[in-house]
Write a protein that holds these residues in place. Sequence first.
Motif, PDB file in Angstrom:
ATOM      1  N   LYS A   6      -6.349  10.284   2.379  1.00  0.00           N
ATOM      2  CA  LYS A   6      -5.043  11.214   2.200  1.00  0.00           C
ATOM      3  C   LYS A   6      -3.876  10.684   2.767  1.00  0.00           C
ATOM      4  CE  LYS A   6      -6.702  14.810   4.556  1.00  0.00           C
ATOM      5  NZ  LYS A   6      -8.090  14.249   5.206  1.00  0.00           N
ATOM      6  N   ASP A   7      -2.932  10.882   2.373  1.00  0.00           N
ATOM      7  CA  ASP A   7      -1.497  10.510   2.805  1.00  0.00           C
ATOM      8  C   ASP A   7      -1.433  10.710   4.490  1.00  0.00           C
ATOM      9  OD1 ASP A   7       0.820   9.423   1.847  1.00  0.00           O
ATOM     10  OD2 ASP A   7       2.161  11.168   2.560  1.00  0.00           O
ATOM     11  N   ARG A   8      -0.828   9.580   5.120  1.00  0.00           N
ATOM     12  CA  ARG A   8      -0.984   9.576   6.587  1.00  0.00           C
ATOM     13  C   ARG A   8      -2.174   9.394   7.140  1.00  0.00           C
ATOM     14  NH1 ARG A   8       3.900  10.006   8.162  1.00  0.00           N
ATOM     15  NH2 ARG A   8       3.243  10.399  10.454  1.00  0.00           N
ATOM     16  N   ASP A   9      -3.092   9.211   6.667  1.00  0.00           N
ATOM     17  CA  ASP A   9      -4.741   8.682   7.112  1.00  0.00           C
ATOM     18  C   ASP A   9      -4.324   7.339   7.889  1.00  0.00           C
ATOM     19  OD1 ASP A   9      -5.848  11.007   6.591  1.00  0.00           O
ATOM     20  OD2 ASP A   9      -7.168  10.076   4.945  1.00  0.00           O
ATOM     21  N   VAL A  10      -5.065   7.306   9.078  1.00  0.00           N
ATOM     22  CA  VAL A  10      -5.164   5.887   9.799  1.00  0.00           C
ATOM     23  C   VAL A  10      -6.019   5.226   8.986  1.00  0.00           C
ATOM     24  CG1 VAL A  10      -5.717   4.674  11.637  1.00  0.00           C
ATOM     25  CG2 VAL A  10      -4.692   6.858  11.846  1.00  0.00           C
ATOM     26  N   VAL A  11      -5.714   4.123   8.291  1.00  0.00           N
ATOM     27  CA  VAL A  11      -6.638   3.070   7.827  1.00  0.00           C
ATOM     28  C   VAL A  11      -6.780   1.737   8.496  1.00  0.00           C
ATOM     29  CG1 VAL A  11      -6.160   4.084   5.399  1.00  0.00           C
ATOM     30  CG2 VAL A  11      -4.906   2.159   6.020  1.00  0.00           C
ATOM     31  N   LYS A  45       0.364   5.337   3.071  1.00  0.00           N
ATOM     32  CA  LYS A  45       1.623   6.042   2.287  1.00  0.00           C
ATOM     33  C   LYS A  45       1.322   6.071   0.896  1.00  0.00           C
ATOM     34  CE  LYS A  45       6.736   6.141   2.608  1.00  0.00           C
ATOM     35  NZ  LYS A  45       7.680   5.453   2.678  1.00  0.00           N
ATOM     36  N   ILE A  46       1.333   7.132   0.123  1.00  0.00           N
ATOM     37  CA  ILE A  46       0.806   7.201  -1.190  1.00  0.00           C
ATOM     38  C   ILE A  46       2.147   7.592  -2.063  1.00  0.00           C
ATOM     39  CG2 ILE A  46      -0.385   8.158  -3.044  1.00  0.00           C
ATOM     40  CD1 ILE A  46      -2.234   9.045  -0.695  1.00  0.00           C
ATOM     41  N   GLU A  47       2.763   6.593  -2.491  1.00  0.00           N
ATOM     42  CA  GLU A  47       4.167   6.775  -3.496  1.00  0.00           C
ATOM     43  C   GLU A  47       3.625   7.011  -5.010  1.00  0.00           C
ATOM     44  OE1 GLU A  47       6.562   3.569  -2.021  1.00  0.00           O
ATOM     45  OE2 GLU A  47       7.206   4.694  -0.259  1.00  0.00           O
ATOM     46  N   GLY A  48       3.400   8.155  -5.246  1.00  0.00           N
ATOM     47  CA  GLY A  48       3.079   8.145  -6.816  1.00  0.00           C
ATOM     48  C   GLY A  48       1.790   7.197  -7.067  1.00  0.00           C
ATOM     49  N   LYS A  49       1.900   6.215  -7.718  1.00  0.00           N
ATOM     50  CA  LYS A  49       0.482   5.351  -7.878  1.00  0.00           C
ATOM     51  C   LYS A  49       0.507   3.974  -7.109  1.00  0.00           C
ATOM     52  CE  LYS A  49      -0.494   6.680 -12.525  1.00  0.00           C
ATOM     53  NZ  LYS A  49      -1.270   7.824 -11.978  1.00  0.00           N
ATOM     54  N   ILE A  54       1.759   1.931   6.459  1.00  0.00           N
ATOM     55  CA  ILE A  54       2.889   1.652   7.433  1.00  0.00           C
ATOM     56  C   ILE A  54       2.297   1.117   8.865  1.00  0.00           C
ATOM     57  CG2 ILE A  54       4.797   2.907   8.644  1.00  0.00           C
ATOM     58  CD1 ILE A  54       4.436   5.234   6.697  1.00  0.00           C
ATOM     59  N   PRO A  55       2.689  -0.185   9.279  1.00  0.00           N
ATOM     60  CA  PRO A  55       1.996  -0.577  10.298  1.00  0.00           C
ATOM     61  C   PRO A  55       2.176   0.262  11.498  1.00  0.00           C
ATOM     62  CG  PRO A  55       3.994  -2.166   9.738  1.00  0.00           C
ATOM     63  CD  PRO A  55       3.752  -0.912   8.551  1.00  0.00           C
ATOM     64  N   LEU A  56       1.213   0.126  12.217  1.00  0.00           N
ATOM     65  CA  LEU A  56       0.890   0.872  13.572  1.00  0.00           C
ATOM     66  C   LEU A  56       1.040   0.122  14.848  1.00  0.00           C
ATOM     67  CD1 LEU A  56      -1.961   3.637  13.064  1.00  0.00           C
ATOM     68  CD2 LEU A  56       0.468   4.120  13.522  1.00  0.00           C
ATOM     69  N   ALA A  57       0.878  -1.209  14.539  1.00  0.00           N
ATOM     70  CA  ALA A  57       1.059  -2.184  15.553  1.00  0.00           C
ATOM     71  C   ALA A  57       1.393  -3.688  15.018  1.00  0.00           C
ATOM     72  CB  ALA A  57      -0.281  -2.412  16.164  1.00  0.00           C
ATOM     73  N   GLY A  58       1.801  -4.559  16.058  1.00  0.00           N
ATOM     74  CA  GLY A  58       2.313  -5.542  15.402  1.00  0.00           C
ATOM     75  C   GLY A  58       3.538  -6.208  16.226  1.00  0.00           C
ATOM     76  N   VAL A  59       3.763  -7.425  16.096  1.00  0.00           N
ATOM     77  CA  VAL A  59       5.024  -7.920  16.591  1.00  0.00           C
ATOM     78  C   VAL A  59       6.399  -7.620  15.811  1.00  0.00           C
ATOM     79  CG1 VAL A  59       3.738  -9.608  17.901  1.00  0.00           C
ATOM     80  CG2 VAL A  59       4.685 -10.364  15.749  1.00  0.00           C
ATOM     81  N   TYR A  60       7.519  -8.120  16.412  1.00  0.00           N
ATOM     82  CA  TYR A  60       8.555  -7.999  15.719  1.00  0.00           C
ATOM     83  C   TYR A  60       8.848  -9.426  15.274  1.00  0.00           C
ATOM     84  CZ  TYR A  60      13.736  -7.848  14.736  1.00  0.00           C
ATOM     85  OH  TYR A  60      14.866  -8.200  14.307  1.00  0.00           O
ATOM     86  N   LEU A  61       9.307  -9.221  13.693  1.00  0.00           N
ATOM     87  CA  LEU A  61       9.721 -10.307  12.933  1.00  0.00           C
ATOM     88  C   LEU A  61      11.128 -10.137  12.357  1.00  0.00           C
ATOM     89  CD1 LEU A  61       6.857 -11.393  10.340  1.00  0.00           C
ATOM     90  CD2 LEU A  61       7.711 -12.364  12.494  1.00  0.00           C
ATOM     91  N   PRO A  62      12.182 -11.032  13.048  1.00  0.00           N
ATOM     92  CA  PRO A  62      13.403 -10.801  12.849  1.00  0.00           C
ATOM     93  C   PRO A  62      14.061 -10.632  11.255  1.00  0.00           C
ATOM     94  CG  PRO A  62      12.913 -12.667  14.198  1.00  0.00           C
ATOM     95  CD  PRO A  62      11.807 -12.328  13.739  1.00  0.00           C
ATOM     96  N   GLN A  63      14.626  -9.974  11.020  1.00  0.00           N
ATOM     97  CA  GLN A  63      15.370  -9.754   9.757  1.00  0.00           C
ATOM     98  C   GLN A  63      16.803  -9.622   9.738  1.00  0.00           C
ATOM     99  OE1 GLN A  63      13.064  -6.154   8.146  1.00  0.00           O
ATOM    100  NE2 GLN A  63      11.650  -7.682   7.296  1.00  0.00           N
TER     101      GLN A  63
END
Lengths: 286, 240
Positions: A6-11, A45-49, A54-63
Amino acid sequence: MELQVKDRDVVVPGQVVATGMEYLPSTGTYRLGDDIRANRLGLMKIEGKVLKTIPLAGVYLPQKNDVVIGKVIDILMSGWRLALNSPYSAVLQVKDATFDFIAKGADLTKYFDLEDHVVAKVIQVTSQNLVDVTCKGPGLKKLTGGRIIKVCPHKVPRIIGTKGSMVGMIKKATGCKIIIGQNGVIWMEGAPDKEYVAVETIRLIEELAHTTGLTERVKQHLVERTGVDAASLEHVEQEEEFGGSPDDRPRRYPREEGRPERGPPRGSSNDRRRRPYPARPRRGEQ
Amino acid sequence: MAYERRHDGRAADEPRKITAKAGVIKKADGSGYFKIGDTAAYAAVYGPQECHPAWMRNPKRGILRCTYSMMPFSGDGERVRPGPSRRSKEISMVTEKALLPVLDLDDYPNAVVDVFIELPETDAGSRCAGICAAAIALADAGITMKDVVPAVSVGQVEGTLVVDLDGEEEHMDENAAADIPVACIPSTGEITLLQMDGVMEPEKLLRALDMVRPALDRIAEAQRNAIKERYAHSAGGGAA
């Protein structure tokens, strides 16, 4: 042709999120045979098809264009090296540091010393993640006083909230000044007990970032801890993207670009402000 | 004399009792705990972070650096000398090679992902437990990886094929026991670790590799559940 989540499930990595060719993999998912699987820990995150995570953890990568808080870790020939709470550090060049003129060979620690924290904006990132930042711009400055905390960079959007609603609530309830860097470094300054409440609240948001109904939960927490009126925390939205406080209002700068790199030396920093009226004629002139 | 009944009453293809957890070490970027029978492993992931020493850096992609270490009191009574040894260096290397095929470190040129594996208690199968814990920790750290990596041993005791040998079975005479640690990528079935201690006929080896699959799938499920559970407790706006 089946969606398995489902949308917003933890995967989690390797989990099948959909079978068949009906759906399309995107960031955080990949296709293996007929299945689409997740390739990192995240919220579905389900956007149509299109299926994303959306990541829950991880380091910062500069943008590019991120406003970050960096710590000066080294002083270079013509600039400073800033640690960004990331695997990659940034260089702040002298030319990007201030509108003041800095003479060749000047003592750079007068502007930013080791261990100073600086609000800066990322202006360039290369393929090897070499980063250039600037301190020229509204709200970009050296930080003095206050305290620094670090949070997971992926939870920064929740801490800021829609149009700054979440951080706005914390600021209003605690009276602290708060600046949030995209890299997960947060600066705050206020009464010590209120700072404590603000830290506690931010930790709460970090813990519950993946849940729904977070705004209500945080509001309730702030009301309990500070005794402010719940109604006063409605619709606390801010104009600035990162938490600039009112006295960080953007100043008018003479020119953003096209400025000669080596202008005539000026005396005190006050002199750089253009006089709004024409210069008074000197004695003897006319 | 064939080994018909296992000394602890397990079926031949049954692994020991599994406990898996994620997020057990607060200060690490990701962490995992994996216990199978009396073998327990903690793994802590730091990074991706700046790589030192600089000569190790790879400008094309990030590197993985694993450190396997048994705690001094973790063996069967004899003190394990802490620090790198011939054995622990080898296991660190095979752990790295077992995990690397699932990881995607292309976004982290010149950086390193550090994985520290500590074993407080061991009773055979420690490299497998270490790999299982490390896979949980890497996923928990939010690193892009196409799947988890389960690992377990398979072998023979007195001519009988068994899965997940414990200390008593493994430490038999070399002619009586063979021990094969296996790690795989469950989604594709690829094997990323395969070592062998002891002697076994080639046909039996192939049978052993088929026999170990259900146990690996079961471990992969335990790993995935462990990572999910970390986020389950606070869902729905519960207390922090």
